[in-house]
Write a protein that holds these residues in place. Structure first.
Motif, PDB file in Angstrom:
ATOM      1  N   UNK A  76       0.835  -1.199   0.000  1.00 53.18           N
ATOM      2  CA  UNK A  76       0.000   0.000   0.000  1.00 53.18           C
ATOM      3  C   UNK A  76       0.870   1.250   0.000  1.00 53.18           C
ATOM      4  N   UNK A  77       0.249   2.382  -0.280  1.00 49.55           N
ATOM      5  CA  UNK A  77       0.985   3.654  -0.263  1.00 49.55           C
ATOM      6  C   UNK A  77       0.959   4.311   1.117  1.00 49.55           C
ATOM      7  N   UNK A  78      -0.056   3.982   1.918  1.00 54.01           N
ATOM      8  CA  UNK A  78      -0.127   4.472   3.298  1.00 54.01           C
ATOM      9  C   UNK A  78      -1.151   3.636   4.058  1.00 54.01           C
ATOM     10  N   UNK A  79      -1.012   3.649   5.373  1.00 51.12           N
ATOM     11  CA  UNK A  79      -1.889   2.906   6.271  1.00 51.12           C
ATOM     12  C   UNK A  79      -2.540   3.869   7.246  1.00 51.12           C
ATOM     13  N   UNK A  80      -3.824   3.652   7.497  1.00 52.10           N
ATOM     14  CA  UNK A  80      -4.549   4.430   8.499  1.00 52.10           C
ATOM     15  C   UNK A  80      -5.118   3.473   9.540  1.00 52.10           C
ATOM     16  N   UNK A  81      -4.787   3.683  10.809  1.00 54.78           N
ATOM     17  CA  UNK A  81      -5.301   2.849  11.888  1.00 54.78           C
ATOM     18  C   UNK A  81      -6.159   3.697  12.811  1.00 54.78           C
ATOM     19  N   UNK A  97       0.148  -4.607  11.237  1.00 53.74           N
ATOM     20  CA  UNK A  97       0.085  -3.703  10.089  1.00 53.74           C
ATOM     21  C   UNK A  97       1.003  -2.501  10.280  1.00 53.74           C
ATOM     22  N   UNK A  98       1.011  -1.937  11.486  1.00 53.10           N
ATOM     23  CA  UNK A  98       1.880  -0.788  11.763  1.00 53.10           C
ATOM     24  C   UNK A  98       3.347  -1.159  11.598  1.00 53.10           C
ATOM     25  N   UNK A  99       3.720  -2.321  12.094  1.00 52.47           N
ATOM     26  CA  UNK A  99       5.108  -2.772  11.952  1.00 52.47           C
ATOM     27  C   UNK A  99       5.471  -2.998  10.486  1.00 52.47           C
ATOM     28  N   UNK A 100       4.575  -3.622   9.746  1.00 50.76           N
ATOM     29  CA  UNK A 100       4.821  -3.878   8.333  1.00 50.76           C
ATOM     30  C   UNK A 100       4.972  -2.575   7.556  1.00 50.76           C
ATOM     31  N   UNK A 101       4.108  -1.612   7.842  1.00 48.11           N
ATOM     32  CA  UNK A 101       4.190  -0.324   7.159  1.00 48.11           C
ATOM     33  C   UNK A 101       5.506   0.373   7.480  1.00 48.11           C
ATOM     34  N   UNK A 107       4.270   5.390   5.046  1.00 49.67           N
ATOM     35  CA  UNK A 107       3.722   6.201   6.141  1.00 49.67           C
ATOM     36  C   UNK A 107       2.475   5.564   6.725  1.00 49.67           C
ATOM     37  N   UNK A 108       2.278   5.762   8.021  1.00 47.88           N
ATOM     38  CA  UNK A 108       1.026   5.328   8.625  1.00 47.88           C
ATOM     39  C   UNK A 108       0.541   6.357   9.626  1.00 47.88           C
ATOM     40  N   UNK A 109      -0.789   6.456   9.720  1.00 46.18           N
ATOM     41  CA  UNK A 109      -1.431   7.493  10.512  1.00 46.18           C
ATOM     42  C   UNK A 109      -2.305   6.841  11.575  1.00 46.18           C
ATOM     43  N   UNK A 128       0.663   1.431  20.190  1.00 48.49           N
ATOM     44  CA  UNK A 128       0.691   1.779  18.768  1.00 48.49           C
ATOM     45  C   UNK A 128       1.613   2.973  18.519  1.00 48.49           C
ATOM     46  N   UNK A 129       1.620   3.934  19.425  1.00 49.04           N
ATOM     47  CA  UNK A 129       2.526   5.089  19.290  1.00 49.04           C
ATOM     48  C   UNK A 129       3.984   4.630  19.261  1.00 49.04           C
ATOM     49  N   UNK A 130       4.281   3.588  20.022  1.00 45.74           N
ATOM     50  CA  UNK A 130       5.656   3.056  20.047  1.00 45.74           C
ATOM     51  C   UNK A 130       6.070   2.460  18.706  1.00 45.74           C
ATOM     52  N   UNK A 131       5.105   2.180  17.830  1.00 42.29           N
ATOM     53  CA  UNK A 131       5.395   1.599  16.523  1.00 42.29           C
ATOM     54  C   UNK A 131       5.607   2.662  15.454  1.00 42.29           C
ATOM     55  N   UNK A 132       5.876   3.888  15.881  1.00 45.61           N
ATOM     56  CA  UNK A 132       6.351   4.980  15.034  1.00 45.61           C
ATOM     57  C   UNK A 132       5.373   5.422  13.947  1.00 45.61           C
ATOM     58  N   UNK A 133       4.182   5.887  14.334  1.00 43.95           N
ATOM     59  CA  UNK A 133       3.296   6.467  13.319  1.00 43.95           C
ATOM     60  C   UNK A 133       3.919   7.716  12.712  1.00 43.95           C
ATOM     61  N   UNK A 134       3.599   7.974  11.467  1.00 45.96           N
ATOM     62  CA  UNK A 134       4.061   9.188  10.795  1.00 45.96           C
ATOM     63  C   UNK A 134       3.282  10.394  11.298  1.00 45.96           C
ATOM     64  N   UNK A 135       1.982  10.193  11.486  1.00 43.51           N
ATOM     65  CA  UNK A 135       1.086  11.245  11.972  1.00 43.51           C
ATOM     66  C   UNK A 135       0.156  10.650  13.026  1.00 43.51           C
ATOM     67  N   UNK A 136      -0.103  11.423  14.076  1.00 40.78           N
ATOM     68  CA  UNK A 136      -1.150  11.108  15.044  1.00 40.78           C
ATOM     69  C   UNK A 136      -2.180  12.220  14.944  1.00 40.78           C
ATOM     70  N   UNK A 137      -3.441  11.866  14.630  1.00 40.88           N
ATOM     71  CA  UNK A 137      -4.491  12.876  14.498  1.00 40.88           C
ATOM     72  C   UNK A 137      -5.620  12.563  15.466  1.00 40.88           C
TER      73      UNK A 137
END
Length: 285
Positions: A76-81, A97-101, A107-109, A128-137
């Protein structure tokens, strides 16, 4: 979102024009590239989130089965959780999924819905924050809960704080997590821990339509997917574009149900003249 008419950007006019041009360029890029956005999200938001992505020009994939993730997520081009209807059964898939991304450089959000509502939910969001999201919204209450790692009074998915109340918490969370943090509210706040930008597009009636916050998170993922090197600009632009679509849709709406329909139509039909004349993004620091 509340009325944002009292917010005055600190940008000089030429810089405001640059922001508008950035937002239009990013929307045009999403339409041209149609990035594939995987959404692991809640049952309430799936429909509006998918239709928001489609109307913006992106391609949604509402896929959450852990058995499919190793084959699918790296492509994928990006992941949203989104943790809205969180359960113990779904959490492992979110983490995988977060780890794979992250490991694939995608990027994952993260949308930490009602992060402070329970110990289980807060712990899951912090993991989940520990798995390095690109953005937290999130809304102000969610961002404060994450920054303080604390459970507190909550209105479910609704915020009991103004976005500006969470500015310092957002900066702290950005610095500790390495993620870009966005806080939705009367002024949408975006920060990398140092720079702080505000976007003031949107209408109050969005708060009467479920999953609008979830949907703008997915739109952020699409914008970041087409410009990973400028995450702050992509995030602020996505928030502004979604807000503009609501402003245009509100002119035709009679209430929340019709606004939902016109929001999707307006996002699909946004043109350069409308975007350049409506974007309201300015520096807050």
């Amino acid at each position: 979102m509340e009325s944002k008419s009292n917010f005055k950007p600190e940008e000089e006019e030429p810089e405001a024009i640059v922001w508008a041009q950035k937002a239009w360029a990013l929307l045009s890029s999403v339409r041209a590239k149609s990035p594939l956005i995987q959404c692991i999200t809640n049952y309430v938001s799936m429909d509006l989130m998918a239709n928001t992505l489609l109307s913006a020009g992106a391609s949604p994939a509402m896929l959450h089965s852990i058995e499919e993730l190793p084959d699918f997520t790296p492509q994928v081009h990006a992941l949203c959780i989104n943790v809205g209807t969180l359960s113990a059964d779904w959490l492992p898939a979110m983490k995988v999924a977060a780890e794979l991304a992250h490991n694939s450089g995608k990027p994952w959000v993260l949308d930490p819905v009602a992060a402070g509502a329970s110990g289980f939910r807060l712990k899951a969001c912090l993991e989940l924050v520990e798995l390095k999201p690109t953005v937290i919204r999130g809304n102000a209450s969610e961002i404060i809960a994450l920054a303080n790692a604390s459970v507190g009074p909550t209105k479910g998915a609704d915020s009991s704080h103004e976005s500006t109340d969470a500015m310092e918490s957002a900066k702290s969370l950005a610095q500790s997590s390495g993620a870009l943090v966005a806080v939705s509210g009367a002024v949408d706040i975006v920060t990398d821990g140092k720079r702080v930008v505000g976007a003031r597009n949107g209408v109050a009636m969005l708060t009467k339509i479920t999953a609008t916050g979830c949907s703008v998170t997915a739109l952020i993922a699409a914008f970041v997917a087409v410009d990973q090197s400028h995450v702050l600009e992509a995030t602020a632009s996505a928030l502004s574009i979604f807000g503009i679509a609501s402003e245009v849709g509100m002119k035709l709406a009679n209430g929340p149900a019709s606004l939902r329909m016109h929001l999707i139509d307006s996002l699909y039909r946004l043109d350069e003249v409308c975007v350049l004349s409506h974007v309201k993004i300015g520096s807050l620091s």
